[in-house]
Scaffold this motif. Sequence first.
Motif, PDB file in Angstrom:
ATOM      1  N   ILE E  10      75.665   1.148   6.402  1.00 59.37           N
ATOM      2  CA  ILE E  10      74.548   0.736   7.243  1.00 59.37           C
ATOM      3  C   ILE E  10      73.922   1.887   8.021  1.00 59.37           C
ATOM      4  O   ILE E  10      73.021   1.678   8.830  1.00 59.37           O
ATOM      5  N   PRO E  38      72.231  -3.721   3.954  1.00 57.91           N
ATOM      6  CA  PRO E  38      71.858  -4.548   5.094  1.00 57.91           C
ATOM      7  C   PRO E  38      73.072  -5.022   5.889  1.00 57.91           C
ATOM      8  O   PRO E  38      72.949  -5.444   7.018  1.00 57.91           O
ATOM      9  N   PHE E  39      74.228  -4.967   5.288  1.00 60.77           N
ATOM     10  CA  PHE E  39      75.436  -5.328   6.045  1.00 60.77           C
ATOM     11  C   PHE E  39      76.562  -4.404   5.610  1.00 60.77           C
ATOM     12  O   PHE E  39      76.472  -3.763   4.565  1.00 60.77           O
ATOM     13  N   GLY E  40      77.611  -4.316   6.428  1.00 56.59           N
ATOM     14  CA  GLY E  40      78.729  -3.438   6.105  1.00 56.59           C
ATOM     15  C   GLY E  40      79.120  -2.581   7.283  1.00 56.59           C
ATOM     16  O   GLY E  40      78.896  -2.967   8.433  1.00 56.59           O
ATOM     17  N   VAL E  41      79.704  -1.406   6.993  1.00 54.15           N
ATOM     18  CA  VAL E  41      80.196  -0.553   8.081  1.00 54.15           C
ATOM     19  C   VAL E  41      79.436   0.771   8.104  1.00 54.15           C
ATOM     20  O   VAL E  41      78.645   1.067   7.211  1.00 54.15           O
ATOM     21  N   ALA E  42      79.729   1.569   9.108  1.00 61.32           N
ATOM     22  CA  ALA E  42      78.983   2.810   9.314  1.00 61.32           C
ATOM     23  C   ALA E  42      79.233   3.836   8.207  1.00 61.32           C
ATOM     24  O   ALA E  42      78.330   4.541   7.773  1.00 61.32           O
ATOM     25  N   THR E  46      87.971   3.550   3.586  1.00 63.68           N
ATOM     26  CA  THR E  46      89.156   2.825   3.133  1.00 63.68           C
ATOM     27  C   THR E  46      88.802   1.880   1.992  1.00 63.68           C
ATOM     28  O   THR E  46      87.635   1.603   1.736  1.00 63.68           O
ATOM     29  N   GLU E  49      86.822  -1.160   3.261  1.00 61.22           N
ATOM     30  CA  GLU E  49      85.407  -0.877   3.520  1.00 61.22           C
ATOM     31  C   GLU E  49      84.647  -0.718   2.208  1.00 61.22           C
ATOM     32  O   GLU E  49      83.476  -1.087   2.105  1.00 61.22           O
ATOM     33  N   ARG E 118      91.801   9.966   6.467  1.00 62.89           N
ATOM     34  CA  ARG E 118      91.977   8.601   5.995  1.00 62.89           C
ATOM     35  C   ARG E 118      91.350   8.370   4.616  1.00 62.89           C
ATOM     36  O   ARG E 118      91.820   7.589   3.799  1.00 62.89           O
TER      37      ARG E 118
ATOM     38  N   GLU F  86      95.062  -3.627   3.432  1.00 59.54           N
ATOM     39  CA  GLU F  86      94.717  -2.808   4.606  1.00 59.54           C
ATOM     40  C   GLU F  86      94.321  -3.690   5.782  1.00 59.54           C
ATOM     41  O   GLU F  86      94.697  -3.444   6.931  1.00 59.54           O
ATOM     42  N   LEU F  87      93.529  -4.710   5.479  1.00 56.93           N
ATOM     43  CA  LEU F  87      92.912  -5.530   6.523  1.00 56.93           C
ATOM     44  C   LEU F  87      93.937  -6.336   7.321  1.00 56.93           C
ATOM     45  O   LEU F  87      93.810  -6.486   8.529  1.00 56.93           O
ATOM     46  N   THR F 226      97.033   1.577   6.774  1.00 55.17           N
ATOM     47  CA  THR F 226      96.673   1.254   8.149  1.00 55.17           C
ATOM     48  C   THR F 226      95.416   0.385   8.154  1.00 55.17           C
ATOM     49  O   THR F 226      94.623   0.441   7.227  1.00 55.17           O
ATOM     50  N   HIS F 227      95.259  -0.409   9.190  1.00 52.93           N
ATOM     51  CA  HIS F 227      94.032  -1.177   9.371  1.00 52.93           C
ATOM     52  C   HIS F 227      92.828  -0.223   9.361  1.00 52.93           C
ATOM     53  O   HIS F 227      92.926   0.879   9.892  1.00 52.93           O
ATOM     54  N   PRO F 228      91.696  -0.627   8.753  1.00 56.34           N
ATOM     55  CA  PRO F 228      90.528   0.270   8.774  1.00 56.34           C
ATOM     56  C   PRO F 228      90.166   0.647  10.200  1.00 56.34           C
ATOM     57  O   PRO F 228      90.221  -0.199  11.099  1.00 56.34           O
ATOM     58  N   PRO F 229      89.796   1.890  10.433  1.00 55.06           N
ATOM     59  CA  PRO F 229      89.466   2.337  11.791  1.00 55.06           C
ATOM     60  C   PRO F 229      88.291   1.536  12.349  1.00 55.06           C
ATOM     61  O   PRO F 229      87.358   1.219  11.624  1.00 55.06           O
ATOM     62  N   LYS F 231      84.913   0.885  13.840  1.00 52.48           N
ATOM     63  CA  LYS F 231      83.670   1.673  13.790  1.00 52.48           C
ATOM     64  C   LYS F 231      82.495   0.697  13.734  1.00 52.48           C
ATOM     65  O   LYS F 231      82.698  -0.496  13.484  1.00 52.48           O
ATOM     66  N   PRO F 232      81.278   1.156  13.941  1.00 54.99           N
ATOM     67  CA  PRO F 232      80.145   0.229  13.908  1.00 54.99           C
ATOM     68  C   PRO F 232      80.072  -0.546  12.598  1.00 54.99           C
ATOM     69  O   PRO F 232      80.320   0.010  11.528  1.00 54.99           O
ATOM     70  N   ASN F 233      79.736  -1.833  12.700  1.00 54.65           N
ATOM     71  CA  ASN F 233      79.480  -2.624  11.500  1.00 54.65           C
ATOM     72  C   ASN F 233      78.387  -3.633  11.838  1.00 54.65           C
ATOM     73  O   ASN F 233      78.057  -3.850  12.998  1.00 54.65           O
ATOM     74  N   GLN F 234      77.826  -4.245  10.843  1.00 57.58           N
ATOM     75  CA  GLN F 234      76.795  -5.256  11.095  1.00 57.58           C
ATOM     76  C   GLN F 234      76.685  -6.217   9.923  1.00 57.58           C
ATOM     77  O   GLN F 234      77.083  -5.894   8.797  1.00 57.58           O
ATOM     78  N   GLY F 235      76.206  -7.403  10.214  1.00 60.24           N
ATOM     79  CA  GLY F 235      75.871  -8.348   9.164  1.00 60.24           C
ATOM     80  C   GLY F 235      77.051  -9.014   8.492  1.00 60.24           C
ATOM     81  O   GLY F 235      76.883  -9.646   7.453  1.00 60.24           O
ATOM     82  N   LEU F 236      78.231  -8.877   9.077  1.00 62.37           N
ATOM     83  CA  LEU F 236      79.405  -9.477   8.441  1.00 62.37           C
ATOM     84  C   LEU F 236      79.644 -10.871   9.009  1.00 62.37           C
ATOM     85  O   LEU F 236      79.282 -11.145  10.153  1.00 62.37           O
ATOM     86  N   LEU F 240      85.316 -11.975   9.941  1.00 67.13           N
ATOM     87  CA  LEU F 240      85.571 -10.652   9.366  1.00 67.13           C
ATOM     88  C   LEU F 240      85.220  -9.585  10.401  1.00 67.13           C
ATOM     89  O   LEU F 240      85.966  -8.613  10.596  1.00 67.13           O
TER      90      LEU F 240
END
Lengths: 252, 252, 252, 252, 252, 252
Positions: E10, E38-42, E46, E49, E118, F86-87, F226-229, F231-236, F240
């Motif tokens: 994103i 449009p959606f997801g992580v920065a 991993t 992601e 990572r 991971e999650l 490890t759990h994903p670090p 960080k910014p995300n959107q639209g999920l 989640l």
Amino acid sequence: MKILVINPNISDSVSALIQSEARRTASPGTEIEVATAPFGVAYIETRFEALVGAYATACVAAERYGNYDGVVVAAFGDPGLQGIKELLDVPVVGLTESALMTAAMLGQRFSIIAISSRIKAWYRETVERSHLASRLASIRSLEEPLKDIGSVQQDYAGRLKELCKQVVDEDGADVIIIAGAPLAGLAREIRDELPVPVVDGVSSSITQLEGLIRLQPKKATGGSFTHPPVKPNQGLPEPLERLLNTQLRNCF
Amino acid sequence: MKILVINPNISDSVSALIQSEARRTASPGTEIEVATAPFGVAYIETRFEALVGAYATACVAAERYGNYDGVVVAAFGDPGLQGIKELLDVPVVGLTESALMTAAMLGQRFSIIAISSRIKAWYRETVERSHLASRLASIRSLEEPLKDIGSVQQDYAGRLKELCKQVVDEDGADVIIIAGAPLAGLAREIRDELPVPVVDGVSSSITQLEGLIRLQPKKATGGSFTHPPVKPNQGLPEPLERLLNTQLRNCF
Amino acid sequence: MKILVINPNISDSVSALIQSEARRTASPGTEIEVATAPFGVAYIETRFEALVGAYATACVAAERYGNYDGVVVAAFGDPGLQGIKELLDVPVVGLTESALMTAAMLGQRFSIIAISSRIKAWYRETVERSHLASRLASIRSLEEPLKDIGSVQQDYAGRLKELCKQVVDEDGADVIIIAGAPLAGLAREIRDELPVPVVDGVSSSITQLEGLIRLQPKKATGGSFTHPPVKPNQGLPEPLERLLNTQLRNCF
Amino acid sequence: MKILVINPNISDSVSALIQSEARRTASPGTEIEVATAPFGVAYIETRFEALVGAYATACVAAERYGNYDGVVVAAFGDPGLQGIKELLDVPVVGLTESALMTAAMLGQRFSIIAISSRIKAWYRETVERSHLASRLASIRSLEEPLKDIGSVQQDYAGRLKELCKQVVDEDGADVIIIAGAPLAGLAREIRDELPVPVVDGVSSSITQLEGLIRLQPKKATGGSFTHPPVKPNQGLPEPLERLLNTQLRNCF
Amino acid sequence: MKILVINPNISDSVSALIQSEARRTASPGTEIEVATAPFGVAYIETRFEALVGAYATACVAAERYGNYDGVVVAAFGDPGLQGIKELLDVPVVGLTESALMTAAMLGQRFSIIAISSRIKAWYRETVERSHLASRLASIRSLEEPLKDIGSVQQDYAGRLKELCKQVVDEDGADVIIIAGAPLAGLAREIRDELPVPVVDGVSSSITQLEGLIRLQPKKATGGSFTHPPVKPNQGLPEPLERLLNTQLRNCF
Amino acid sequence: MKILVINPNISDSVSALIQSEARRTASPGTEIEVATAPFGVAYIETRFEALVGAYATACVAAERYGNYDGVVVAAFGDPGLQGIKELLDVPVVGLTESALMTAAMLGQRFSIIAISSRIKAWYRETVERSHLASRLASIRSLEEPLKDIGSVQQDYAGRLKELCKQVVDEDGADVIIIAGAPLAGLAREIRDELPVPVVDGVSSSITQLEGLIRLQPKKATGGSFTHPPVKPNQGLPEPLERLLNTQLRNCF
């Protein structure tokens, strides 16, 4: 269900460690019996010692045939494991095999922590036999000669924890396998201090074997794990001779 | 030089075939002695039978220790080979190992011709242990039950030649390995009728071992082929116990 | 028997080293002839130099065709080896190939000691061509520019011994391969100071080739090591042209 | 940009096929020059013929050095490719290499269609050198002796299409590689009749090389693709000698 | 031709870097359009992601279906790449895939330089999926937490150059791959200071995709890259549903 | 203990089959809950469909987070498995993974029986991700289009048994894996008619997961699981997003 755990070595102190971890892990209703090899060496570090342990384990398995629903070959390196699977008509697992399969579901790459430098070649070859060597991040081991095979965990606790941390930080392990019956139970004690899941050979062999017994796989009557064909033999211990010469309970 | 050839099985008829091919191959000045396993099965086809043969071979090697300059483990599948290399301070080779190394210099891909279908899994795993499986074009075998282990060559000559042709024409073999002590000497007889070089386990083990003995490799005192460390043992045949407990002639 | 040893490079000083080690190793009755490439470079360190050495070696082999029972391609890296095996109707071995096969019977993992850093990539790829790369523990090399290709052994004896010790202690080698014709004979001199068997390319090529010649493998008339099919060619040295155009002595 | 396409064989008819497909593929502004090897054989099917073609290609590349921005080694099997990459300071690609890289982006597994049975071993080894052998579904080839190397496409069009279908239906190929310069351009003609993408060695070498030239990779001055170190040489064609002895334009 | 470059994340700042390097690389006549998920992580580090990025990329590709001649999945690690190749009837490439194929023609072994520790496991597994892991010399990465994903190049320029030098000197890399969209364009700036060719994911994806589009590979109607079979589905974004339910333009 | 079994597809009929086999297998005290994906396709045969199923499975796992002690990803091919591991902070297993680990302890080589030809590529790649492809004897499948995904077992019982016999007789399988949720429970019914052990994905996932839960592996706080670090995300989807943004129960 009744599980026979065979220590391929002659060390009663190690059998005691195995028994204690096996019982801690077993489900209610699972009976654990531990047998110690009647001949062999104190603990297996080399290919030759594994060769002797393999034969001793087979002799014990034959002697007690009929009195168990499954067998654990309880030395890391799995001496004689594939041959004994052919011989018997119940599930048989080894410590390395069980630990690898368990570790493989907890991460992608694993490392093995071992009790002596000499043992590393034998362990690596055992992993190669499972075709999982490309997921092996490393094998690290104690370097000093052991004081007493029955008290390795106490004598080297600190150093073993350090090795565990190194395989994560430096070798990229997702899972740590604490290898060798003399370390049975250690995983349980140090797990909270380590950054990744820790797998113990004995406890994973019990959960894996219980799972297999519950699935009730039939004895192969085709393929390469069929019972060895009946043919002339001589000079073998009587129970082994009988087992080689007779049709098995389940398979025909 | 004096070479001890150990037949890991109890079949004297097979020992005779081995001896005859070994002597035909040996250089002038090489003395060949063939020993037959005092216990075990008639011939090895499975992982379990190899486990027994491995221990029997080790016992023979220990018993005659001091009376040879090198040892051949004379069953295809090399039962106990790597362990026995650790134990002894002279070169040790196996039929599969020798045949593979010889074949690898005569072409890029090789096939194995075997005496029974059951034996194929064990042979493939032996090739895997050498890490040469990706050069293995195929393993083909007789399918019928054998009439007599001592006369396989005579009984199935035609079918064996056919298999040899198939591995070249259909599987892409550059070299044919005729596998198993019961076929010792066959390669010599049919080689002129076949389109590619044919390697025999016994004769290649003799040339390879003679070569190694002439190169006089030192016994390892480091790495994973060092003699097993001296440690408590029990219940072993006396010569084996002695060999495990004593410092070796050459290595310190 | 008569063995032609071809030095794929133009250095007479290296040919002298090769000849001296080859003769020390050869059996009574084996005649050794060493030929030096008429064109090429002083010593091969790279893929390109190997390409040139391959062609030069083929020209020498063609020129002397009919005057030998077997050929050694006497540069580590085996320039042109597989092609020359197709061309000739007698056994042909290379230094790397022979050393690998010999080392593979003396242990499970081996390391290579080389004369220059640049040469390591070429050696690794040579090991890959044999499919034995997964048994290669490491390649270590001298790092400084060489003073004189004919006196590398004398000039760097101490450093070479150090490298040998490192591959055992740090890389897990069971066997050391001293690589490269300029180091021919060194193994013999330092072997007693090292903890594991040491393999020399030249001496192992002689024992391996003698073994093969004694086994009298037939020239392939099927598979991928058949003589190249007769077809139009031009511009080749006359002996090579003749060898490509004519039916071979042994194979039809 | 100017691309030199070297046919490692002496067949002008094949050079004409190569040239025609290369020109059809080249971008506007790309100049294609095709050179035919001055010595060698009519077409390469074996390791030995590749050895000769490698040297011939190197000689042509050296002779025309300075007159191109990149080189295609235009025989399937890529004779001498890695060595010539060391020698030159511009990008060099081979037909097999380009076809493999292109195919690898169009699917996961690919098959190779070849003009003769003999050629299959050499092709398989070429794929192994790229480490992509585990993605090779199969190699299938014409079996009959070729009538004329210049008209293979016309003479065997039907059979070649059949082979293409078999590798998809029976071997699991996602992509078909039509191999060998004598088949240059065939892919273009039969592509609409086949169920999966078809890759041609010549056209993919042109797109791959154009791409590389546009990316302007610097000549390595470290690692194993550095120019071979300057050292004594003798008996080489003058342009090759000069190229070996001189500092290159771009790399220092 | 029109290329759609999809940033599976994103971050508009990363899309800007991608666009700028893609346009610098594109041939005259190639139109580049960059779309941001449009959606997801920065940014993807991993496996999880990547799972999200894969779905987001597929949605974008479906939404714009019909408006491009080829697609770049523009995150290192190639999220969803193989699935999206099935879905579409035009060529699709990923940054890792393109970089690997390009690097494989510039040398034998390559290393990857990454932005976080990572991310290394995910990159290694991506290389494994291409079956090129045995040519991977190493992956090295920044270790500190990133300040800002859009300015990694500026913030860590010195450290990144150092890592590049280490992979050549210590790990044996012939080629360096600068990995990850946030580093797009860096290769171009530091290439002259490094000893081996440097490959950038974005620029190599553009040249590779342009080459593929020019070769006009047909959409598979056989093998495993055929469009997924039409079958019941529910709950998908409308463009994706339509693409799954409809016959494709080119393939029937 | 409570196990959440997620069907990554939208077929309720398949969920019913899964539930029924899971409950038959579960230990007393294990609670099984089956969830069906809210979006996606009827059943997964291709890489693209797996990409969709992966995301759908992740959404379900997030939505129900906190209500289970372990998760089964219940489609063969294990869509999204490694990412979901991971999650989450509890053990997660897949059908393929569990079946492979179980099969690997019952024999050396296994074959997979699948419901459609198209599915084979995706299954082979799943086995490759586990690094066990060299133990895969073959994959065989039904060839006809399926009538109804919920009644495959009834509709094709005879043909499926035939395939099972072929993999033993012709491909060398020691163990048969009946693949795919639509075949859940079939192994149980036909096991007595087959010559080797038969492994079912669903039942082995239950025994494997129960075993893992009993071993109580800690959630990784180091290494690549490890759990994903954060960080910014959107639209999920909100669950989640929450799971990505929050510290997990067990791992810090």
